[in-house]
Design a protein around this motif. Sequence first.
Motif, PDB file in Angstrom:
ATOM      1  N   HIS A  70      -6.404  -5.539   4.183  1.00  0.00           N
ATOM      2  CA  HIS A  70      -5.729  -6.768   3.760  1.00  0.00           C
ATOM      3  C   HIS A  70      -4.913  -6.532   2.479  1.00  0.00           C
ATOM      4  O   HIS A  70      -5.294  -5.732   1.629  1.00  0.00           O
ATOM      5  CB  HIS A  70      -6.741  -7.900   3.553  1.00  0.00           C
ATOM      6  N   TYR A  71      -3.806  -7.301   2.371  1.00  0.00           N
ATOM      7  CA  TYR A  71      -2.835  -7.119   1.274  1.00  0.00           C
ATOM      8  C   TYR A  71      -3.456  -7.290  -0.111  1.00  0.00           C
ATOM      9  O   TYR A  71      -2.998  -6.665  -1.079  1.00  0.00           O
ATOM     10  CB  TYR A  71      -1.679  -8.133   1.435  1.00  0.00           C
ATOM     11  N   ASP A  72      -4.477  -8.141  -0.208  1.00  0.00           N
ATOM     12  CA  ASP A  72      -5.049  -8.432  -1.529  1.00  0.00           C
ATOM     13  C   ASP A  72      -5.985  -7.314  -2.016  1.00  0.00           C
ATOM     14  O   ASP A  72      -6.541  -7.401  -3.115  1.00  0.00           O
ATOM     15  CB  ASP A  72      -5.768  -9.793  -1.533  1.00  0.00           C
ATOM     16  N   HIS A  73      -6.140  -6.271  -1.192  1.00  0.00           N
ATOM     17  CA  HIS A  73      -6.936  -5.098  -1.574  1.00  0.00           C
ATOM     18  C   HIS A  73      -6.099  -3.822  -1.588  1.00  0.00           C
ATOM     19  O   HIS A  73      -6.543  -2.794  -2.083  1.00  0.00           O
ATOM     20  CB  HIS A  73      -8.127  -4.931  -0.612  1.00  0.00           C
ATOM     21  N   THR A  74      -4.893  -3.913  -0.994  1.00  0.00           N
ATOM     22  CA  THR A  74      -4.096  -2.695  -0.797  1.00  0.00           C
ATOM     23  C   THR A  74      -2.704  -2.750  -1.434  1.00  0.00           C
ATOM     24  O   THR A  74      -2.003  -1.742  -1.463  1.00  0.00           O
ATOM     25  CB  THR A  74      -3.904  -2.424   0.718  1.00  0.00           C
ATOM     26  N   GLY A  75      -2.301  -3.929  -1.931  1.00  0.00           N
ATOM     27  CA  GLY A  75      -0.918  -4.112  -2.392  1.00  0.00           C
ATOM     28  C   GLY A  75      -0.557  -3.303  -3.640  1.00  0.00           C
ATOM     29  O   GLY A  75       0.623  -3.117  -3.929  1.00  0.00           O
ATOM     30  N   GLY A  76      -1.569  -2.819  -4.371  1.00  0.00           N
ATOM     31  CA  GLY A  76      -1.282  -2.018  -5.566  1.00  0.00           C
ATOM     32  C   GLY A  76      -1.287  -0.523  -5.280  1.00  0.00           C
ATOM     33  O   GLY A  76      -1.154   0.295  -6.199  1.00  0.00           O
ATOM     34  N   LEU A  77      -1.411  -0.178  -3.997  1.00  0.00           N
ATOM     35  CA  LEU A  77      -1.519   1.248  -3.630  1.00  0.00           C
ATOM     36  C   LEU A  77      -0.352   2.073  -4.145  1.00  0.00           C
ATOM     37  O   LEU A  77      -0.537   3.171  -4.677  1.00  0.00           O
ATOM     38  CB  LEU A  77      -1.535   1.374  -2.108  1.00  0.00           C
ATOM     39  N   ASP A  78       0.875   1.553  -3.975  1.00  0.00           N
ATOM     40  CA  ASP A  78       2.024   2.381  -4.371  1.00  0.00           C
ATOM     41  C   ASP A  78       2.057   2.605  -5.879  1.00  0.00           C
ATOM     42  O   ASP A  78       2.491   3.660  -6.336  1.00  0.00           O
ATOM     43  CB  ASP A  78       3.362   1.839  -3.831  1.00  0.00           C
ATOM     44  N   SER A  79       1.570   1.633  -6.677  1.00  0.00           N
ATOM     45  CA  SER A  79       1.486   1.827  -8.139  1.00  0.00           C
ATOM     46  C   SER A  79       0.667   3.061  -8.476  1.00  0.00           C
ATOM     47  O   SER A  79       0.968   3.788  -9.411  1.00  0.00           O
ATOM     48  CB  SER A  79       0.794   0.644  -8.820  1.00  0.00           C
ATOM     49  N   VAL A  80      -0.387   3.279  -7.704  1.00  0.00           N
ATOM     50  CA  VAL A  80      -1.290   4.405  -7.969  1.00  0.00           C
ATOM     51  C   VAL A  80      -0.735   5.685  -7.357  1.00  0.00           C
ATOM     52  O   VAL A  80      -0.674   6.732  -8.017  1.00  0.00           O
ATOM     53  CB  VAL A  80      -2.695   4.113  -7.378  1.00  0.00           C
ATOM     54  N   LEU A  81      -0.296   5.596  -6.111  1.00  0.00           N
ATOM     55  CA  LEU A  81       0.120   6.808  -5.395  1.00  0.00           C
ATOM     56  C   LEU A  81       1.435   7.369  -5.930  1.00  0.00           C
ATOM     57  O   LEU A  81       1.660   8.575  -5.883  1.00  0.00           O
ATOM     58  CB  LEU A  81       0.210   6.542  -3.891  1.00  0.00           C
ATOM     59  N   LEU A  82       2.301   6.497  -6.471  1.00  0.00           N
ATOM     60  CA  LEU A  82       3.546   6.994  -7.062  1.00  0.00           C
ATOM     61  C   LEU A  82       3.272   7.785  -8.340  1.00  0.00           C
ATOM     62  O   LEU A  82       4.063   8.620  -8.755  1.00  0.00           O
ATOM     63  CB  LEU A  82       4.504   5.838  -7.371  1.00  0.00           C
ATOM     64  N   ARG A  83       2.137   7.495  -8.981  1.00  0.00           N
ATOM     65  CA  ARG A  83       1.783   8.198 -10.222  1.00  0.00           C
ATOM     66  C   ARG A  83       1.086   9.523  -9.967  1.00  0.00           C
ATOM     67  O   ARG A  83       0.982  10.350 -10.848  1.00  0.00           O
ATOM     68  CB  ARG A  83       0.867   7.326 -11.085  1.00  0.00           C
ATOM     69  N   ASN A  84       0.482   9.671  -8.801  1.00  0.00           N
ATOM     70  CA  ASN A  84      -0.320  10.871  -8.560  1.00  0.00           C
ATOM     71  C   ASN A  84      -0.303  11.244  -7.087  1.00  0.00           C
ATOM     72  O   ASN A  84      -0.901  10.563  -6.257  1.00  0.00           O
ATOM     73  CB  ASN A  84      -1.767  10.626  -9.025  1.00  0.00           C
ATOM     74  N   SER A  85       0.360  12.342  -6.782  1.00  0.00           N
ATOM     75  CA  SER A  85       0.485  12.736  -5.373  1.00  0.00           C
ATOM     76  C   SER A  85      -0.740  13.505  -4.883  1.00  0.00           C
ATOM     77  O   SER A  85      -0.807  13.894  -3.725  1.00  0.00           O
ATOM     78  CB  SER A  85       1.747  13.577  -5.173  1.00  0.00           C
ATOM     79  N   ASN A  86      -1.712  13.739  -5.775  1.00  0.00           N
ATOM     80  CA  ASN A  86      -2.929  14.453  -5.351  1.00  0.00           C
ATOM     81  C   ASN A  86      -4.106  13.519  -5.098  1.00  0.00           C
ATOM     82  O   ASN A  86      -5.199  13.980  -4.770  1.00  0.00           O
ATOM     83  CB  ASN A  86      -3.334  15.480  -6.419  1.00  0.00           C
TER      84      ASN A  86
END
Length: 288
Positions: A70-86
């Motif tokens: 659900h969006y309210d648990h996953t919507g911040g994913l790109d904030s994290v993944l854009l900072r760290n590709s590992n």
Amino acid sequence: MADKINIITLVENTATKQGLLAEHGLSFLIQTSTGTILFDTGQGKALENNAELLGVDLFSIGTVVLSHGHYDHTGGLDSVLLRNSNTGIYMHPGALKQKYVRNPDGTGREIGIPGQCRESLKRLEKNIVFTEGPEKIADGIYVTGEIPRVTAYEDTGGPFFVDEDCSNPDMLPDDQALFFDTTDGLVVILGCAHSGVINTLEHIKNLTGGKAVNAIIGGMHLLRASDERMAGTIEYLYNLNLKCLCAGHCTGAGAVHELHSAFPEQSEFLFVGKKFSFEADRQFALKQ
Ligand SMILES: [Fe+2]
Ligand SMILES: [Fe+2]
């Protein structure tokens, strides 16, 4: 030397300090001596702001666990993944399905993983570990994988569908919880507990050989729970002899109130910035 596991609530439906943002969503930072885990990411509007104000470096996150899609648990994913590709990503494959909720007028509204976060996941596909079953995240820290629905009183359905016409129910097989052992017993971290909080606890009981539960923290999705479900849930929790019950997010105000009445000593409120600290006991292995 003490092996602490510290938890900071980064996103939640309520916030009580200047500058911190509340949103309908959930995200917990779990700091351990072996790395930093982010359990859920909120909608994505509050995560960066709250992390900065709470002194959390989003570049430090080595692992992301998604409780469901659900969006309210996953919507911040790109904030994290854009900072760290590992960053390692633990999620059930069902989280990637299209997800809808039925509006009161019968139409469907999309509530799955937002588009830009799907892009980030696609880019880092190699980092994903799919958790159909239980999985070890770090020493002594596990996710449940898919949770069997065994209780009679937990109606785990809802207005959730996998199609816009709202004709095919979404049984949310992707719903999972995280747990770890401490010197005081297990700590269970819930996303929305769409599988039912008691089904979740029963599954963890089987996975751990019946280890005692010390704390339950997170969303319990009891906002439309019947009287029978509330009574069954409270009775089960009562028999656990919990030390900490901290229900928030989608639990529902009425259910939170009932839980606080039933467990006045153990209940705590959940809000952005709420911290927990536990003494890790990493000695156990899952019973498979
Ligand atoms: Fe949810
Ligand atoms: Fe939720």
